[in-house]
Design a protein around this motif. Structure first.
Motif, PDB file in Angstrom:
ATOM      1  N   THR A   2      18.442 -32.762  30.282  1.00  0.00           N
ATOM      2  CA  THR A   2      19.574 -32.946  29.389  1.00  0.00           C
ATOM      3  C   THR A   2      19.743 -31.705  28.526  1.00  0.00           C
ATOM      4  O   THR A   2      18.863 -30.841  28.438  1.00  0.00           O
ATOM      5  CB  THR A   2      19.350 -34.173  28.479  1.00  0.00           C
ATOM      6  OG1 THR A   2      18.224 -33.934  27.654  1.00  0.00           O
ATOM      7  CG2 THR A   2      19.145 -35.432  29.300  1.00  0.00           C
ATOM      8  N   THR A   3      20.870 -31.633  27.881  1.00  0.00           N
ATOM      9  CA  THR A   3      21.171 -30.487  27.024  1.00  0.00           C
ATOM     10  C   THR A   3      20.180 -30.384  25.875  1.00  0.00           C
ATOM     11  O   THR A   3      19.750 -29.294  25.514  1.00  0.00           O
ATOM     12  CB  THR A   3      22.613 -30.612  26.466  1.00  0.00           C
ATOM     13  OG1 THR A   3      23.511 -30.785  27.559  1.00  0.00           O
ATOM     14  CG2 THR A   3      22.994 -29.380  25.685  1.00  0.00           C
ATOM     15  N   GLY A   4      19.769 -31.497  25.316  1.00  0.00           N
ATOM     16  CA  GLY A   4      18.807 -31.497  24.217  1.00  0.00           C
ATOM     17  C   GLY A   4      17.450 -30.952  24.643  1.00  0.00           C
ATOM     18  O   GLY A   4      16.797 -30.215  23.907  1.00  0.00           O
ATOM     19  N   LYS A   5      17.003 -31.310  25.862  1.00  0.00           N
ATOM     20  CA  LYS A   5      15.727 -30.806  26.354  1.00  0.00           C
ATOM     21  C   LYS A   5      15.806 -29.306  26.642  1.00  0.00           C
ATOM     22  O   LYS A   5      14.844 -28.582  26.416  1.00  0.00           O
ATOM     23  CB  LYS A   5      15.297 -31.565  27.611  1.00  0.00           C
ATOM     24  CG  LYS A   5      14.825 -32.971  27.328  1.00  0.00           C
ATOM     25  CD  LYS A   5      14.322 -33.635  28.591  1.00  0.00           C
ATOM     26  CE  LYS A   5      13.836 -35.041  28.299  1.00  0.00           C
ATOM     27  NZ  LYS A   5      13.334 -35.699  29.512  1.00  0.00           N
ATOM     28  N   LYS A   6      16.951 -28.856  27.157  1.00  0.00           N
ATOM     29  CA  LYS A   6      17.123 -27.429  27.433  1.00  0.00           C
ATOM     30  C   LYS A   6      17.075 -26.626  26.137  1.00  0.00           C
ATOM     31  O   LYS A   6      16.409 -25.595  26.064  1.00  0.00           O
ATOM     32  CB  LYS A   6      18.453 -27.174  28.152  1.00  0.00           C
ATOM     33  CG  LYS A   6      18.468 -27.579  29.585  1.00  0.00           C
ATOM     34  CD  LYS A   6      19.809 -27.237  30.218  1.00  0.00           C
ATOM     35  CE  LYS A   6      19.884 -27.719  31.651  1.00  0.00           C
ATOM     36  NZ  LYS A   6      21.184 -27.456  32.254  1.00  0.00           N
ATOM     37  N   VAL A   7      17.770 -27.099  25.135  1.00  0.00           N
ATOM     38  CA  VAL A   7      17.785 -26.409  23.833  1.00  0.00           C
ATOM     39  C   VAL A   7      16.381 -26.419  23.227  1.00  0.00           C
ATOM     40  O   VAL A   7      15.908 -25.398  22.713  1.00  0.00           O
ATOM     41  CB  VAL A   7      18.813 -27.062  22.880  1.00  0.00           C
ATOM     42  CG1 VAL A   7      18.676 -26.509  21.471  1.00  0.00           C
ATOM     43  CG2 VAL A   7      20.225 -26.850  23.395  1.00  0.00           C
ATOM     44  N   GLY A   8      15.692 -27.532  23.315  1.00  0.00           N
ATOM     45  CA  GLY A   8      14.327 -27.619  22.797  1.00  0.00           C
ATOM     46  C   GLY A   8      13.387 -26.674  23.521  1.00  0.00           C
ATOM     47  O   GLY A   8      12.535 -26.020  22.903  1.00  0.00           O
ATOM     48  N   SER A   9      13.527 -26.581  24.841  1.00  0.00           N
ATOM     49  CA  SER A   9      12.696 -25.666  25.622  1.00  0.00           C
ATOM     50  C   SER A   9      12.977 -24.219  25.257  1.00  0.00           C
ATOM     51  O   SER A   9      12.049 -23.416  25.116  1.00  0.00           O
ATOM     52  CB  SER A   9      12.938 -25.858  27.117  1.00  0.00           C
ATOM     53  OG  SER A   9      12.573 -27.151  27.514  1.00  0.00           O
ATOM     54  N   ILE A  10      14.225 -23.870  25.098  1.00  0.00           N
ATOM     55  CA  ILE A  10      14.602 -22.497  24.733  1.00  0.00           C
ATOM     56  C   ILE A  10      14.064 -22.158  23.349  1.00  0.00           C
ATOM     57  O   ILE A  10      13.503 -21.076  23.132  1.00  0.00           O
ATOM     58  CB  ILE A  10      16.135 -22.313  24.814  1.00  0.00           C
ATOM     59  CG1 ILE A  10      16.584 -22.365  26.273  1.00  0.00           C
ATOM     60  CG2 ILE A  10      16.553 -20.991  24.170  1.00  0.00           C
ATOM     61  CD1 ILE A  10      18.077 -22.394  26.476  1.00  0.00           C
ATOM     62  N   ILE A  11      14.183 -23.076  22.407  1.00  0.00           N
ATOM     63  CA  ILE A  11      13.669 -22.844  21.047  1.00  0.00           C
ATOM     64  C   ILE A  11      12.141 -22.689  21.083  1.00  0.00           C
ATOM     65  O   ILE A  11      11.584 -21.811  20.429  1.00  0.00           O
ATOM     66  CB  ILE A  11      14.109 -23.975  20.097  1.00  0.00           C
ATOM     67  CG1 ILE A  11      15.621 -23.875  19.838  1.00  0.00           C
ATOM     68  CG2 ILE A  11      13.335 -23.926  18.791  1.00  0.00           C
ATOM     69  CD1 ILE A  11      16.192 -25.020  19.052  1.00  0.00           C
ATOM     70  N   ALA A  12      11.453 -23.515  21.868  1.00  0.00           N
ATOM     71  CA  ALA A  12       9.992 -23.423  21.973  1.00  0.00           C
ATOM     72  C   ALA A  12       9.567 -22.080  22.563  1.00  0.00           C
ATOM     73  O   ALA A  12       8.620 -21.446  22.077  1.00  0.00           O
ATOM     74  CB  ALA A  12       9.451 -24.566  22.814  1.00  0.00           C
ATOM     75  N   ILE A  13      10.272 -21.622  23.590  1.00  0.00           N
ATOM     76  CA  ILE A  13       9.962 -20.324  24.201  1.00  0.00           C
ATOM     77  C   ILE A  13      10.185 -19.191  23.206  1.00  0.00           C
ATOM     78  O   ILE A  13       9.358 -18.281  23.089  1.00  0.00           O
ATOM     79  CB  ILE A  13      10.793 -20.120  25.489  1.00  0.00           C
ATOM     80  CG1 ILE A  13      10.296 -21.075  26.574  1.00  0.00           C
ATOM     81  CG2 ILE A  13      10.723 -18.677  25.966  1.00  0.00           C
ATOM     82  CD1 ILE A  13      11.167 -21.129  27.803  1.00  0.00           C
TER      83      ILE A  13
END
Length: 128
Positions: A2-13
């Motif tokens: 989902t878009t929320g998981k993608k944004v969370g993954s990008i922020i974590a990276i």
């Protein structure tokens, strides 16, 4: 994903990359390097867990703030490897020209000082 998981993954990276960059800058980035010369006062091996080699070089002839007096300038440093430290221990009291690297912060296994000597340029006896 989902878009929320993608944004969370990008922020974590991005956070991990920033933390790695900050740690590299604080502990591994060579802030400066140069040569110091003077009489070797001492070299010792010390530490609680990590035994590191520490030394002190006395640079004389530095003018002090008061006219007509001289002030000794002491250069405290850590030593990069055992072979350099042993050579310096065997020649305490001699005049040395040492190449060093300056880091922003020290690491326990690298020594107590932010100045780390990595080579000896010259070594000679002091005139009597």
């Amino acid at each position: 994903m989902t878009t929320g998981k993608k944004v969370g993954s990008i922020i974590a990276i991005i956070v991990v990359i920033l933390l790695v960059a900050i740690c590299y800058y604080r502990y591994f980035f060579v802030f400066g390097e140069g040569v110091k010369a003077g009489e070797l006062n001492y070299v010792v091996k010390k530490g609680y867990i990590f035994k590191t080699y520490e030394g002190k070089l006395i640079q004389s002839g530095i003018k002090s703030r008061q006219t007509g007096t001289l002030q000794n300038n002491e250069f405290e440093f850590s030593i990069a490897n055992q072979a350099i430290a042993e050579k310096m221990m065997a020649n305490s009291g001699k005049f040395f020209e040492l190449h060093y690297k300056e880091y922003k912060h020290s690491l326990p296994w690298r020594g107590f000082s932010v100045y780390v000597v990595d080579s000896i340029l010259t070594s000679k006896d002091l005139p009597q």
